[in-house]
Enzyme design. Structure first.
Site, PDB file in Angstrom:
ATOM      1  N   ASP A 249     -45.338  24.394 -26.923  1.00  0.00           N
ATOM      2  CA  ASP A 249     -46.497  23.605 -27.319  1.00  0.00           C
ATOM      3  C   ASP A 249     -46.288  23.007 -28.709  1.00  0.00           C
ATOM      4  O   ASP A 249     -46.446  23.678 -29.717  1.00  0.00           O
ATOM      5  CB  ASP A 249     -47.753  24.502 -27.302  1.00  0.00           C
ATOM      6  N   LYS A 256     -48.838  19.605 -33.911  1.00  0.00           N
ATOM      7  CA  LYS A 256     -49.182  20.742 -34.772  1.00  0.00           C
ATOM      8  C   LYS A 256     -48.494  20.557 -36.117  1.00  0.00           C
ATOM      9  O   LYS A 256     -47.370  20.055 -36.165  1.00  0.00           O
ATOM     10  CB  LYS A 256     -48.674  22.043 -34.141  1.00  0.00           C
ATOM     11  N   GLU A 329     -54.122  21.513 -24.594  1.00  0.00           N
ATOM     12  CA  GLU A 329     -53.456  21.208 -23.329  1.00  0.00           C
ATOM     13  C   GLU A 329     -53.566  22.341 -22.313  1.00  0.00           C
ATOM     14  O   GLU A 329     -53.506  22.105 -21.109  1.00  0.00           O
ATOM     15  CB  GLU A 329     -51.970  20.894 -23.585  1.00  0.00           C
ATOM     16  N   ARG A 331     -56.066  24.191 -21.397  1.00  0.00           N
ATOM     17  CA  ARG A 331     -57.217  24.065 -20.504  1.00  0.00           C
ATOM     18  C   ARG A 331     -57.004  22.951 -19.481  1.00  0.00           C
ATOM     19  O   ARG A 331     -57.554  23.009 -18.378  1.00  0.00           O
ATOM     20  CB  ARG A 331     -58.495  23.858 -21.332  1.00  0.00           C
TER      21      ARG A 331
HETATM   22  N1  BES Z   1     -51.295  27.271 -27.682  1.00  0.00           N
HETATM   23  C1  BES Z   1     -52.369  26.964 -28.525  1.00  0.00           C
HETATM   24  C2  BES Z   1     -53.194  28.177 -28.928  1.00  0.00           C
HETATM   25  C3  BES Z   1     -52.498  29.220 -29.775  1.00  0.00           C
HETATM   26  C4  BES Z   1     -52.643  29.183 -31.146  1.00  0.00           C
HETATM   27  C5  BES Z   1     -51.767  30.226 -29.193  1.00  0.00           C
HETATM   28  C6  BES Z   1     -52.028  30.151 -31.912  1.00  0.00           C
HETATM   29  C7  BES Z   1     -51.161  31.173 -29.959  1.00  0.00           C
HETATM   30  C8  BES Z   1     -51.302  31.141 -31.327  1.00  0.00           C
HETATM   31  C9  BES Z   1     -53.333  25.976 -27.842  1.00  0.00           C
HETATM   32  O1  BES Z   1     -52.758  25.118 -26.926  1.00  0.00           O
HETATM   33  C10 BES Z   1     -53.941  25.141 -28.914  1.00  0.00           C
HETATM   34  O2  BES Z   1     -53.228  24.455 -29.556  1.00  0.00           O
HETATM   35  N2  BES Z   1     -55.241  25.257 -29.075  1.00  0.00           N
HETATM   36  C11 BES Z   1     -55.951  24.531 -30.061  1.00  0.00           C
HETATM   37  C12 BES Z   1     -57.188  23.953 -29.434  1.00  0.00           C
HETATM   38  C13 BES Z   1     -57.911  22.985 -30.317  1.00  0.00           C
HETATM   39  C14 BES Z   1     -57.102  21.712 -30.479  1.00  0.00           C
HETATM   40  C15 BES Z   1     -59.242  22.683 -29.705  1.00  0.00           C
HETATM   41  C16 BES Z   1     -56.316  25.477 -31.187  1.00  0.00           C
HETATM   42  O3  BES Z   1     -56.718  26.606 -30.884  1.00  0.00           O
HETATM   43  O4  BES Z   1     -56.162  25.112 -32.330  1.00  0.00           O
HETATM   44 ZN    ZN Z   2     -51.009  25.794 -26.013  1.00  0.00          ZN
HETATM   45 ZN    ZN Z   3     -51.985  23.364 -27.861  1.00  0.00          ZN
END
Ligand code: BES
Ligand code: ZN
Ligand code: ZN
Length: 478
Positions: A249, A256, A329, A331
């Protein structure tokens, strides 16, 4: 790790578990000096005594019960981790556990902690042979553990090792296609059916969410369907497991920030690894349950064709989603899998996903954030499994108001809900694609460890596996 039940007493390396120093006389051939030494050595925070018999070691473990059974169990697992460190330090390859205490299952718990701690991922180390742990086999003295307990332990540990390894593999090995192949191999070995949907089939099924996330990638997505259906299943309708399989991701175009936030993103397929491992254990244990598992998989990248903030995506269910953040992504791909699950008319659907940073911020590495629409007794059973296995759960509410936060101005839903309640709005998004009793487990905080702790090594943890297997093993038993 290999486990074995011994029929005869051994003169080799051993662990003797007692819960009273009066039981020291149970230690084979113990001398008066050794008894004095051991008695003096046990203190408030010293529960292990090592006796060097030159031809072999004897570790004596003085077990002290904690306030609750689940706390005692965890203390035993942790002592198991200390014993593993000692075995490898003394280059021991096989050790036998004898339980002389009045507590049941102590030897199994000790072996569980030992085996969990003995895991290594050395595939990419050129000096692997030199640093491989010596410990290979844990034996149980006669009447210390039952054959059934040992079979369950074996299956569970194998499942956790497999899941950890899948997580530890980087993207340049573990593509979505590779993930599917790994699962197919597990199916062959354990005896469950695996069907891999390739990109063409995924297109035919109109899995808009999975295809959207895959658009920025140079590698195709996969959707893996696993099924275990024993002749005498106790459930009328299948239980469906769903695991997020984002093999990496980057966040996509909503990239990110680097470094740090991308460091562990190869672990974003931990949910898929968990459900595949669970299928492996279920089949090996021959649980009387009809279980299906679904693993949608892709990486999430900002390639030329990448899905773009503002895009409106038509999901497999027909629902439309306005993408406001391509990093949300998980969800998107889970929604299609949850919709796909409807065809089984399941009696329960359980999803595992490293879904939100919010879940990780909320409870850290100490538990799983869960929510769902399953009956209270199901939630209660999960909670009990969580405590028994020390993979604890915190339930969050799915109140209607959170649903308001993911309403879009131009589509049915948007894929982000704003700054507050992030773990819940993600859950609310998923709920939209369910029409059956459902539980969602957000394992973002627990699936990957950056430092070794007790029986959990650095890297993929397999956290949640013991809780899930415990739940399924007790399923239908009131
Ligand atoms: N894979 C990440 C969530 C994650 C964060 C897993 C840290 C493990 C450690 C997920 O896809 C994500 O990026 N979520 C975002 C959602 C936001 C953009 C609404 C998040 O949690 O920041
Ligand atoms: Zn993710
Ligand atoms: Zn993500």
């Amino acid at each position: 790790m290999e486990f074995k039940i011994l029929q005869k007493p051994t003169k080799k390396h051993q662990i003797v578990i007692i819960d009273d120093t009066a039981l020291l006389n149970q230690v084979p051939d113990i001398s008066a000096d050794e008894t004095t030494f051991a008695t003096a050595s046990f203190t408030a925070d010293q529960s292990l005594v090592t006796i060097n018999r030159y031809t072999h070691y004897i570790f004596i473990y003085l077990l002290k019960a904690k306030k609750t059974d689940w706390q005692t169990s965890e203390a035993i697992r942790k002592t198991g981790a200390d014993l593993t460190a000692a075995c490898n330090k003394y280059k021991i390859d096989e050790i036998t556990i004898t339980n002389c205490s009045s507590h049941d299952s102590v030897a199994i718990l000790c072996a569980e902690g030992m085996a969990l701690a003995n895991y290594q991922f050395l595939k990419y180390r050129t000096e692997a042979a030199k640093i491989t742990n010596t410990l290979k086999r844990i034996c149980f003295a006669k009447d210390t553990a039952s054959a059934k307990e040992v079979a369950q332990l074996t299956a569970t540990i194998e499942a956790i090792y497999l899941a950890r390894t899948m997580v530890n593999e980087p993207l340049n090995f573990m593509s979505a296609e590779q993930l599917a192949h790994e699962i197919a191999d597990m199916g062959k070995e354990a005896g469950f059916k695996v069907t891999i949907l390739n990109k063409a089939k995924i297109e035919k099924e109109k899995m808009g969410g999975l295809l959207a996330v895959n658009r920025g990638s140079v590698q195709p997505p996969t959707f893996t369907v696993m099924e275990y259906e024993p002749k005498k299943a106790i459930n009328k309708q299948p239980i469906v497991l769903v695991g997020k399989g984002v093999v990496y991701d980057t966040g996509g175009l909503s990239l990110k920030p680097t470094p740090n936030s991308m460091d562990r993103m190869k672990s974003d397929m931990s949910g898929a690894a968990l459900v595949a491992g669970a299928m492996y254990a279920i089949a090996k244990m021959q649980l009387p349950l009809h279980v299906v598992a679904l693993a949608p998989a892709t990486d999430n990248r900002p390639g030329e064709e990448a899905y773009t903030p503002g895009d409106v995506i038509t999901m497999m269910s027909g629902a439309t989603v306005e993408v406001l953040n391509t990093d949300a992504e998980g969800r998107m791909i889970l929604a299609d899998a949850l919709h796909y699950a409807k065809r089984y008319k399941p009696e329960l659907v359980i999803d595992f996903a490293t879904l939100t940073g919010a879940a990780s911020v909320a409870v850290g590495e100490y538990g799983i954030v869960c929510m769902g629409t399953a009956e209270d007794d199901t939630k209660q059973a999960f909670n009990e499994s969580g405590f028994r296995q020390y993979e604890r759960l915190v339930e969050y509410p799915l109140w209607d108001e959170y649903g308001e936060l993911i309403k879009s101005d131009i589509a049915d839903l948007k894929n982000v809900g704003g700054p507050s309640g992030g773990a819940i709005t993600a859950g609310k998004f998923l709920q939209h694609f369910t029409d059956y009793p459902w539980m969602h487990f957000d394992i973002a905080g627990v699936s990957f460890a950056t430092s070794k702790k007790g029986y959990t090594p650095i890297g993929g943890t397999g956290y949640g596996m013991r809780m899930l297997i415990d739940f399924l093993s007790n399923y239908g038993k009131a």
